[in-house]
Design a protein around this motif. Structure first.
Motif, PDB file in Angstrom:
ATOM      1  N   VAL A  18       1.208  -1.024  -0.334  1.00  0.00           N
ATOM      2  CA  VAL A  18       0.009  -0.263   0.050  1.00  0.00           C
ATOM      3  C   VAL A  18       0.940   1.178  -0.353  1.00  0.00           C
ATOM      4  CG1 VAL A  18      -1.455   1.536   1.469  1.00  0.00           C
ATOM      5  CG2 VAL A  18      -1.840  -1.164   0.702  1.00  0.00           C
ATOM      6  N   ALA A  19       1.710   1.200   0.689  1.00  0.00           N
ATOM      7  CA  ALA A  19       3.117   2.781   1.080  1.00  0.00           C
ATOM      8  C   ALA A  19       3.062   3.044  -0.661  1.00  0.00           C
ATOM      9  CB  ALA A  19       4.005   1.910   1.762  1.00  0.00           C
ATOM     10  N   LEU A  69      -6.984   4.657  -6.555  1.00  0.00           N
ATOM     11  CA  LEU A  69      -5.591   4.033  -6.505  1.00  0.00           C
ATOM     12  C   LEU A  69      -4.866   5.106  -7.736  1.00  0.00           C
ATOM     13  CD1 LEU A  69      -5.105   0.590  -5.878  1.00  0.00           C
ATOM     14  CD2 LEU A  69      -4.479   2.288  -4.299  1.00  0.00           C
ATOM     15  N   TYR A  71       1.037   4.652  -2.846  1.00  0.00           N
ATOM     16  CA  TYR A  71       0.946   5.714  -2.542  1.00  0.00           C
ATOM     17  C   TYR A  71       1.945   6.939  -3.127  1.00  0.00           C
ATOM     18  CZ  TYR A  71      -0.278   9.624   0.373  1.00  0.00           C
ATOM     19  OH  TYR A  71      -0.699  11.075   0.654  1.00  0.00           O
ATOM     20  N   VAL A  72       2.827   5.677  -3.033  1.00  0.00           N
ATOM     21  CA  VAL A  72       4.362   6.555  -3.027  1.00  0.00           C
ATOM     22  C   VAL A  72       4.339   6.738  -4.261  1.00  0.00           C
ATOM     23  CG1 VAL A  72       7.354   6.554  -2.850  1.00  0.00           C
ATOM     24  CG2 VAL A  72       5.876   6.283  -0.897  1.00  0.00           C
ATOM     25  N   ARG A 128     -10.678   9.948  -0.595  1.00  0.00           N
ATOM     26  CA  ARG A 128      -9.549   9.386  -1.957  1.00  0.00           C
ATOM     27  C   ARG A 128     -10.636   9.145  -3.219  1.00  0.00           C
ATOM     28  NH1 ARG A 128      -4.176   9.982  -3.576  1.00  0.00           N
ATOM     29  NH2 ARG A 128      -4.057   8.434  -5.484  1.00  0.00           N
ATOM     30  N   GLY A 159       2.118   7.374  -6.840  1.00  0.00           N
ATOM     31  CA  GLY A 159       1.227   7.838  -7.217  1.00  0.00           C
ATOM     32  C   GLY A 159       2.202   9.922  -7.069  1.00  0.00           C
ATOM     33  N   ARG A 160       2.253   9.409  -5.587  1.00  0.00           N
ATOM     34  CA  ARG A 160       2.430  10.488  -4.942  1.00  0.00           C
ATOM     35  C   ARG A 160       3.727  10.810  -5.981  1.00  0.00           C
ATOM     36  NH1 ARG A 160       0.541  14.572  -1.494  1.00  0.00           N
ATOM     37  NH2 ARG A 160      -0.941  13.577  -0.333  1.00  0.00           N
TER      38      ARG A 160
END
Lengths: 386, 258, 305
Positions: free
Chosen positions: A44-45, A372, A48-49, A368, A51-52
């Protein structure tokens, strides 16, 4: 784009694919609860990374630039993972299930992500495909591939019973009709003994050209290839086909019409778009895909029962689409992997999975809603504009 | 005198107890720019909605080139060559400029399943042709905008969004264009530029007739050949801008004088 | 058919109808005020019933014997707790999602309903099994031939109708009701006129949920059994009833509720297999919707072009 950057992007995408394949393989194979939990958190992390930091966007542009090579690469990666896990019945069963869920959710993506039709009876449609396959395979001598195809057709046909009220504009009517169908589907199955009643039906294994998928494959005395491997291959081919279909649909005039229908029906109709026709098309195609997947699933599991196709299961399918980023097929894959495999591996959350996913979806919708992977602007062909 | 391109006779539109249009007679000649003016709520947009098939008239008829189009579905009316813009901008914001234009070009696009899903090379040819078409259409209004063909419309300023809306309505080469308050939300200069570009475009679309709903009288005066004034769903005056702007009944309607 | 049996069916239908009507009225209220379909409404009904059951267990421990007092207290507990839950839901989920596409709210409330169901199933002791609900209503019954008039049926129908009438009076005669109607008509103008939009929404959701809890208790008292999934079908039925009657119209919701009950009863008589009564009722509702998508009484519209 300068050539060096393009090559770098390709390498990054390849690296990401390999990383994902290793991740999936470990996820499926590991047993220790703490290992799995930490792996899930890492996953998941990482997402997230990615995506960001814009990494996800770069990878997506690479897949858009190579519309035929990318799915092929992914399929090869999945095949390699499957081969690496050749002995494990459970891991391969999970892998195949994830891919079949991906196919069904790709169908739901066409309905919801493209045409804007919410389908809360996804599991029921999946079940129609399964039951059709079960009945035909057990009672007729029709070649199995044809049966699977027919399962998809039946799912589309039965789904089209719901189409008339769905064509009325407001979304909540479509929701009501599909919810009612999903609820009543199980009741209908349970009272019909010809369809096995509450106990369900046994389903013969897949058989193509005389080769029975359920037979064991012995390599030598000690080692045996799990028969689920064959199903993984079938599911993979089906997923590849569905992927190509759905992607090409999106990158065409058809996809554009669907988007127009979803975003503004009035404007669409004023510019000649037959809203009803496109809704019917999207809904039927989506149900067809879900039905196909359901048929393969039934043959793989070997039996089919009403308890597998509850309303909560339909909500799980909707959760996958939402989590992945409705409208972005690429997001469906990690979402399906998470939603299908995590509860199976993490015993502690097995019982709580519906509750957890419900809360997860609520949080997503609240904070959100893009999911994803947000949907990118349309690129019809690699290299155009952009 | 040649037959009018568009003719409405006795057109009446009702919503429950409210009569939004009352026995309206209106004609539009080929190549003409007609101004449709009147106070808020006088039925101007209702007229557009009736012509484009979004509202079903209670009575009366609408004819396009002698053919009765009353009560036809919006899709058929579009096929017959009538397009429009909307009072409140109705673009598909997440979609690109190109996508929005192609929505307007539905009539000329190939929607066959084989072409779209399997014969991708053929699709690519159609795509390239339409990219050219879109660029050309946009360039008539703004070359800067044409360069942003594949950006999402949400990223554009208001003036460019209006341009996209107008181009969406023009890209299919219609015979009649219904413009609903194109100046809303724009400065005088922006409106002037838009209308100038529109007039220039008209020359390349021979015979294109326009009905223009506007509140900015400067635009009406400069651009229209003729005007029709509505009040409470009825036509109260008709003629050139000079004629209607000096008509006492029109002044009363706008200013509420007795 | 024997008049006694017929009357029996009618009475059963009335009880069903009043429960459905109570749920449907909630749906129509929420839609009227906020254009929102709160799909968790049926599960709120279920949660109310379980709160009542838990309160009952508590009262038993406290040694309270009187059936009337018990019934009043458990009803109060259910209604109050669900009213609070409704307000909280509005505050933390519905209002924040107001500007999102309506589909998001629909999904969110659907998921909330799932969460409620699962929470009860997992956390209430032996939640996955049907639980017996106490018999607190008088069990007297008068038989005339084949027809048995159960006193509890009459009580429930009267109570339900009274609740709905009370709600109608609140909406049409009180200032709160006026505020609710104003917000339903035109939220912007209502705000400008000084009506506290948020409070109206919270109160509306509280009232609707309280009504659902009442329906849940009534359901439990009548059938003497509740289970964690009872809200699902009831919720969908309530929604269908509201839709058939015309979303936004309280009278329509009531008519829809009784209509659906009537359809189910007819279906139960016609079809040998009892499960088909639901299929039949829904099929008819879907056909009605296809014919008149805005409901039998018009739905509050509409889209500006």
């Amino acid at each position: 784009m300068p050539a060096r950057s393009a090559t770098l992007d390709r390498l990054i995408a390849l690296g990401a694919l390999i990383a994902f394949a290793v991740f999936a393989g470990l996820f499926l194979e590991l047993e220790e609860q703490w290992e799995i939990a930490s792996l899930a958190v890492i996953g998941v992390a990482a997402f997230y990374v990615a995506g960001r930091s814009g990494l996800a966007a770069r990878i997506e542009s690479v897949t858009a630039a190579h519309p035929r090579l990318s799915p092929l690469a992914v399929m090869v990666a999945v095949l390699l993972v499957a081969l690496a896990l050749y002995e494990s019945h459970f891991a391969l069963l999970m892998l195949a299930t994830v891919m079949l869920y991906v196919v069904a959710c790709l169908g739901l993506t066409v309905q919801f992500g493209y045409a804007g039709i919410v389908n809360f009876a996804g599991a029921a449609v999946f079940g129609v495909g399964g039951y059709t396959t079960a009945v035909l395979a057990a009672h007729t001598g029709t070649p199995h591939l044809l049966i699977l195809l027919f399962g998809g057709v039946m799912a589309a046909v039965i789904g089209s019973i719901l189409i008339l009220p769905i064509l009325r504009t407001r979304g909540h009517y479509a929701a009501l009709v599909t919810i009612a169908f999903a609820l009543l589907f199980r009741t209908f199955l349970e009272v019909n003994d010809t369809l096995g009643g509450p106990q369900g039906l046994k389903v013969p294994g897949l058989e193509i050209l005389g080769w029975s998928f359920n037979e064991r494959i012995e390599l030598d005395e000690d080692r045996e290839i799990s028969f689920f491997l064959s199903y993984v291959v079938v599911a993979l081919l089906l997923a590849g086909f569905a992927w190509l279909l759905v992607k090409r649909l999106e990158r065409s005039w058809l996809g554009l019409s669907l988007d127009a229908v979803r975003l503004d029906e009035t404007a669409a109709s004023v510019f000649g778009i037959d809203v009803a026709r496109w809704k019917i098309f999207a809904f039927t195609l989506g149900n067809f895909l879900a039905g196909l997947a359901g048929g393969v699933y039934a043959m793989m599991i070997g039996y089919i029962a009403p308890t597998s196709f509850t309303f909560a299961d339909s909500l799980i399918l909707v959760s996958i689409v939402l989590l992945g980023g409705s409208g972005n097929p690429l997001g469906v894959i990690p979402a399906a992997l998470l939603v299908v495999v995590l509860p199976e591996k993490l015993q502690v959350i097995q019982e709580y999975r519906f509750l957890l996913f419900a809360v997860l979806v609520i949080l997503i919708l609240r904070y959100r809603p893009d999911g994803l992977l947000p949907r990118r602007p349309r690129r019809y062909f690699p290299g155009d504009g952009g | 005198m040649s037959a009018p391109l568009l003719e409405a006779r006795g057109l009446t539109v009702r919503f429950g107890g409210l009569t939004a249009l009352n026995a309206l007679d209106l004609t539009l000649a080929s190549g003409e720019i007609l101004g449709l003016i009147g106070p808020n709520g006088s039925g101007k947009t209702t007229f557009f909605n009736a012509v484009t098939g979004l509202y079903r008239p209670a009575s009366g008829a609408i004819q396009l080139d002698g053919r009765d189009i009353t009560g036809l579905r919006p899709q058929r009316i579009y096929d017959a060559g009538v397009t429009r813009t909307f009072q409140r901008s109705r673009l598909c914001l997440p979609l690109t400029v190109f996508d929005n234009l192609m929505v307007g070009n539905h009539r000329n696009l190939d929607h066959g399943i084989v072409t779209n899903l399997f014969a991708r090379r053929r699709l690519k040819r159609q795509f390239d042709e339409n990219v050219e078409r879109a660029r050309e259409q946009l360039a008539r209004f703004s070359t800067a905008l044409a360069a942003r063909l594949f950006e999402p419309v949400a990223a554009l300023p208001m003036i460019d969004r209006r341009r996209v809306e107008v181009c969406r309505a023009l890209v299919s080469r219609p015979r009649i264009l219904l413009l609903d308050e194109p100046s809303a939300g724009m400065t005088h200069e922006e409106t002037r530029a838009l209308m100038d570009d529109l007039l220039a475009t008209r020359d390349s679309l021979r015979g294109l007739a326009v009905i223009l709903i506007e509140h900015e009288m400067g635009v009406i005066e400069r651009v229209t050949d003729r005007c029709v004034v509505l009040n409470y769903g009825e036509k109260i005056c008709e003629g050139t801008y000079q004629t209607v702007s000096t008509d006492s009944g029109v002044r009363a309607a706008y200013l509420g004088e007795d | 058919m024997d008049i006694g049996i017929l009357s029996q069916f009618v009475l059963n239908g009335l009880v069903l109808g009043v429960v459905y009507a109570m749920v449907a009225v909630g749906f129509t209220l929420f839609f009227g005020v906020l254009d929102v379909i709160k799909f968790s409404h049926g599960d709120v009904l279920m949660a109310g019933a379980f709160v009542a059951l838990a309160t009952f267990a508590g009262l038993q421990l406290a040694g309270i014997e009187s059936p009337l007092l018990t019934m009043l207290l458990i009803t109060l507990a259910a209604v109050a707790s669900m009213g609070l839950l409704g307000a909280l839901l509005a505050r933390f989920l519905i209002l924040p999602l107001k500007s999102a596409p309506p589909l998001n709210t629909l999904l969110a409330t659907l998921m909330f309903g799932l969460a409620l169901r699962e929470a009860v199933r997992l956390f209430y002791p032996a939640g996955s099994n049907p639980k017996p609900f106490p018999r607190l209503l008088p069990t007297d019954a008068y038989s005339i031939g084949n027809f048995t008039l159960r006193l509890d049926s009459v009580i429930i129908v009267i109570t339900g109708l009274a609740a709905i009438v009370a709600l109608h009076l609140v909406i049409s005669r009180t200032r709160l009701g006026l505020a609710i109607r104003a917000v339903a008509q035109d939220a912007e103008t209502a705000r400008v006129m000084g009506i506290d939009f948020r409070w109206v929404v919270l109160l509306t959701f509280a009232i609707g949920s309280a009504l659902a809890a009442l329906a849940g208790v009534a359901n439990g008292l009548y059938y003497n059994e509740i289970n964690f999934s009872m809200g699902l079908l009831l919720g969908v039925i309530g929604f269908s009833a509201a839709v058939v009657g015309g979303l936004g119209s309280i009278l329509g919701a009531i008519i829809g509720g009784f209509l659906f009950a009537a359809l189910q009863t007819i279906g139960a008589v016609w079809f040998a297999v009892p499960a088909y009564k639901d299929v039949f009722a829904f099929a008819v509702v879907i056909m009605v919707m296809a014919w008149k998508p805005t409901g039998l009484l018009a739905e509050r519209s509409a889209e500006r072009v």
